[in-house]
Every structure is written in structure tokens, then in C-alpha cells.
Write an enzyme that holds these catalytic residues in place. Sequence first.
Site, PDB file in Angstrom:
ATOM      1  N   GLY A  43       0.965  -1.042   0.193  1.00 31.67           N
ATOM      2  CA  GLY A  43       0.037   0.091  -0.060  1.00 31.67           C
ATOM      3  C   GLY A  43       0.843   1.374  -0.086  1.00 31.67           C
ATOM      4  CG  ASN A  44       1.092   3.317  -2.627  1.00 35.22           C
ATOM      5  OD1 ASN A  44       0.390   3.473  -3.210  1.00 35.22           O
ATOM      6  ND2 ASN A  44       1.985   2.137  -2.981  1.00 35.22           N
ATOM      7  CD  GLU A  65       2.066   1.293  -7.760  1.00 35.30           C
ATOM      8  OE1 GLU A  65       2.326   1.658  -8.702  1.00 35.30           O
ATOM      9  OE2 GLU A  65       1.837  -0.169  -7.671  1.00 35.30           O
ATOM     10  CG  HIS A 106      -2.545   1.542  -3.610  1.00 35.57           C
ATOM     11  ND1 HIS A 106      -3.465   0.583  -4.197  1.00 35.57           N
ATOM     12  CD2 HIS A 106      -1.472   0.900  -3.643  1.00 35.57           C
ATOM     13  CE1 HIS A 106      -2.975  -0.652  -4.634  1.00 35.57           C
ATOM     14  NE2 HIS A 106      -1.590  -0.435  -4.276  1.00 35.57           N
ATOM     15  CG  HIS A 117      -2.476  -4.415  -1.370  1.00 32.09           C
ATOM     16  ND1 HIS A 117      -1.013  -4.787  -1.062  1.00 32.09           N
ATOM     17  CD2 HIS A 117      -2.270  -3.602  -2.363  1.00 32.09           C
ATOM     18  CE1 HIS A 117      -0.279  -3.940  -2.007  1.00 32.09           C
ATOM     19  NE2 HIS A 117      -1.048  -3.203  -2.888  1.00 32.09           N
ATOM     20  CG  HIS A 126      -2.304  -4.124  -7.312  1.00 33.47           C
ATOM     21  ND1 HIS A 126      -1.593  -3.194  -8.180  1.00 33.47           N
ATOM     22  CD2 HIS A 126      -1.968  -3.912  -5.974  1.00 33.47           C
ATOM     23  CE1 HIS A 126      -0.736  -2.543  -7.246  1.00 33.47           C
ATOM     24  NE2 HIS A 126      -0.857  -3.023  -6.080  1.00 33.47           N
TER      25      HIS A 126
HETATM   26 ZN   LIG Z   1      -0.140  -2.194  -4.257  1.00 35.22          ZN
END
Ligand SMILES: [Zn+2]
Length: 216
Positions: free
Chosen positions: A32-33, A80, A99, A101, A163
Amino acid sequence: MESLISEDEIKNEIIRISKVLYDRQLINALGGNISGRVPGSNEFWITPSQVFKGALTVDDLVKMNLEGELIEGVYKPSMEWLFHAAIYKVRPDVNGIVHAHNPMVLGLTLAGKEIKTTITDEAVLLLRRIEKVPFKLPGTEVLAEEVAKAASTGARALILENHGVIGLGTNLLEAEAIVELLESIATIEFVSYALGQEPKEIPPDEIEVAKKYWGI
Ligand SMILES: [Zn+2]
């Protein structure tokens, strides 16, 4: 006019949300980000690459601009960053991007089920429109292009097939709420399907009433 948020507040929000996502198992240790745009600028703060997401501090964050130039920070930005920058370019209304998952969302999606924006009032209000993005390798220009294309429709939630998800908020809290709500909706749907039922949707005329009431 939106209330102006300071850079310290943006950074603290990113750290808070990162912990929440990790504790809720919506991301794993390196997954994640999260980013937040500095209001009215072409700069944003983003989580770093390859640092444990459960215990980030503000000093780990990276500041960059929409052209990808590093402005502040000791780590490399998330791989990302390309899709974060691509979203900010096409969506001036978006100031926070999360973002994650989400396992329930991905599980239902990969099984061919739709995440419905019409099964709770909260989903009608907050999610509004979900777009799916076909699988492309993480960290690539082509993924960023597909994400920008989906974001340019005005969607507030994107599902990246095989994703994860992206929440697009006018601020970081809203982006977080979108990601969390997606998982709640997926869980509600999963329970319905597990009981052998299609999840019942809010009647369309009631949705129209709600949309008028909320002015959306
Ligand atoms: Zn990701």
C-alpha cells in the site's frame, strides 16, 4: 473554498492512516501507499518504499512534485508514486490518495462479483462511482496511465484487478473512509452470498431521493 491544511497535518494524517490500514489488515508490512497534496500546489507527501507500514513516522515520508522530482526526505518514494502523480494531474478536486490491498474487495472482484454502491446509504453517499482498472504491473507507466484514465471519469474508488484499491478523496480522511467502506461493503456482500442470497439493493427511487437530499 476548502479549508487549508498544513503540511504537518498532511504528514500526521498519512502516518495515522498507514497504522489504521495495517492494523485492519488492509495492507501488509510493505504494501500500500498513501499521499496528500499540498493544497493549491503541484507537490505532495507520500509514503516511502520498503519501510514497514505499521510503524511509519513523519520523518520517513517523502515530498515530491507531479513531475517526479524529489523535494524532501531520505527514503525513496513509494514505487507507485507514478499513479499518485497521474491522479493529481487529472483530478484537481483530489487532495488525498489511499492505496490498499483490501482482501474482501479483491476476493469478490476476482470471483466475478461487483462491489455495489447501492446497498447502504453510506455507500451511495461516499462511494458514488467505482471504476475497475485492468491488471498492469505495479510501478509502471502503463498502470499509471490506466489509473489516470479511470480516475478521469470522476470515480472516487478504483479497483485494481489482481492488486488492490485506490480511494480518491478531497482530503486524506475521505480517501481513507472510501478504502475502509469498500471493504465493509465487500464484507456485507460476502455474508449475503455466503447465505445464498444476492445482496438486496436500495430501491432506485430512494437512491434518487437520497442524491437530491445530499445534493450529489
Ligand atoms: Zn499495491
